[in-house]
Design an enzyme around this catalytic site. Structure first.
Site, PDB file in Angstrom:
ATOM      1  N   GLU A 313       0.819  -1.206   0.000  1.00 32.20           N
ATOM      2  CA  GLU A 313       0.000   0.000   0.000  1.00 32.20           C
ATOM      3  C   GLU A 313       0.856   1.261   0.000  1.00 32.20           C
ATOM      4  O   GLU A 313       0.565   2.234  -0.701  1.00 32.20           O
ATOM      5  CB  GLU A 313      -0.948   0.006   1.205  1.00 32.20           C
ATOM      6  CG  GLU A 313      -1.976  -1.112   1.200  1.00 32.20           C
ATOM      7  CD  GLU A 313      -2.847  -1.110  -0.035  1.00 32.20           C
ATOM      8  OE1 GLU A 313      -3.159  -0.017  -0.548  1.00 32.20           O
ATOM      9  OE2 GLU A 313      -3.213  -2.201  -0.502  1.00 32.20           O
ATOM     10  N   HIS A 316       2.082   1.957  -3.418  1.00 31.61           N
ATOM     11  CA  HIS A 316       1.093   2.635  -4.255  1.00 31.61           C
ATOM     12  C   HIS A 316       1.213   4.151  -4.094  1.00 31.61           C
ATOM     13  O   HIS A 316       1.143   4.907  -5.074  1.00 31.61           O
ATOM     14  CB  HIS A 316      -0.323   2.195  -3.873  1.00 31.61           C
ATOM     15  CG  HIS A 316      -0.702   0.847  -4.390  1.00 31.61           C
ATOM     16  ND1 HIS A 316      -0.488   0.451  -5.687  1.00 31.61           N
ATOM     17  CD2 HIS A 316      -1.315  -0.216  -3.780  1.00 31.61           C
ATOM     18  CE1 HIS A 316      -0.928  -0.773  -5.874  1.00 31.61           C
ATOM     19  NE2 HIS A 316      -1.436  -1.210  -4.720  1.00 31.61           N
TER      20      HIS A 316
END
Length: 326
Positions: A313, A316
């Protein structure tokens, strides 16, 4: 304020109003310069600071009274009218513009200027005869006190259908002879005779429809990105971990900090929420994103597995995937 307003229509309207207010504040110095420096330099400005401020207050009040209901209608359509909400929103917008053309001369324009019936009988007869020759019917001929604000001279048609009227600036009548005023009006009537006004309305309909189809989608994506953290917090029930309440929460914060440092981005907000195994990162900016972890992830996976998910995450965010996907 957003928390107090909740997550419904009032919050959305408040955000739109905030965007409009910020935009207006940014434009304020330009407006002041144009009015009190540029126009004054060439001898056109007649407006006093008090009148300028009164106009600003009236404009803001009108914007709120008229704009907020329209915005509320469009926001409601976005939520209720399905994938083609933009077509319905366009229809509402066009209907509003046509209505505005009817009510502007009678209800809105008099809030800013005084309009008196044209008293010059010689000019009135020549203008009436000219309009008859062109097949133009107007509700009345009026003189506007444009000299309160500017030395510019002008004449124009306003209104729509039976509400059409002809307006002369008082400065125009002072500066030009009757024949010259008739020539100015003849030029404006030429637009009517050649159906330029109808063509302009049709063009406005077509381009606004295209704009709603293209720009609205892009604009909504940008707004969605800017509000993604707020929407995620409210939508998923994310609790921000400002003061870790357990060893797991402390470990999550430390893990996010480790990956953020390695990725050379700012420390994200770290949150936790109730739910099935999941984690997400969101936010418009790399240095202030949100990374949230579900309780189900901690309960159903080992720390190594959770660490891998958190690392993914944060990657990202570092790679700008939030902007790219938007």
């Amino acid at each position: 304020l957003l928390h107090w307003l909740g997550g419904g229509m009032w919050q959305q309207l408040a955000l739109l109003a905030a965007f409009v207010l910020i935009s207006g504040l940014i434009d304020l110095p330009v407006s002041l310069y144009k009015t009190f420096v540029q126009e004054k330099r060439f001898g056109f400005n007649k407006m006093t600071p008090a009148l300028w401020l009164a106009d600003l207050c009236k404009s803001m009040l009108l914007g709120a009274v008229i704009g907020l209901p329209i915005a509320a209608a469009i926001l409601w359509l976005m939520g209720q009218a399905g994938p083609y909400w933009w077509a319905w929103a366009w229809a509402v917008w066009m209907g509003f513009n046509l209505l505005l053309m009817v009510i502007f001369p009678t209800f809105i324009a008099p809030l800013f200027n005084q309009f008196k019936p044209l008293e010059d009988e010689a000019l009135k007869q020549r203008v009436s005869h000219l309009m008859e020759r062109c097949g133009f019917a107007a509700k009345g001929l009026f003189v506007m006190d444009g000299s309160r604000r500017s030395a510019h001279a002008n004449a124009y048609f306003t209104g729509f259908g039976a509400a059409k009227r002809v307006v002369f600036y008082d400065t125009l009548l002072r500066q030009l002879s009757v024949g010259e005023v008739e020539a100015v009006l003849a030029h404006e009537l030429g637009h009517f005779k050649h159906r330029h006004i109808i063509q302009r309305i049709v063009s406005m309909f077509a381009f606004s429809l295209l704009g709603f189809a293209l720009i609205i989608g892009f604009g909504c994506s940008i707004i969605s990105l800017l509000l993604s953290k707020t929407m995620a917090k409210h939508g998923a029930g994310v609790r921000i971990i400002n003061d870790p309440q357990s060893p797991d929460e402390a470990w999550i914060v430390d893990t996010v900090r480790k990956f953020a440092t390695e990725a050379k981005i700012g420390m994200p907000e770290v949150g936790i929420f109730e739910g099935a195994p999941n984690a997400f990162a969101t936010g418009a900016f790399k240095n202030s994103p949100l990374v949230a972890v579900a309780t189900g992830l901690l309960e159903g996976m080992t720390r190594e597995e959770v660490e891998a998910v958190i690392g993914n995450e944060v990657a990202h965010v570092a790679n700008g995937d939030m902007v790219t996907m938007t």
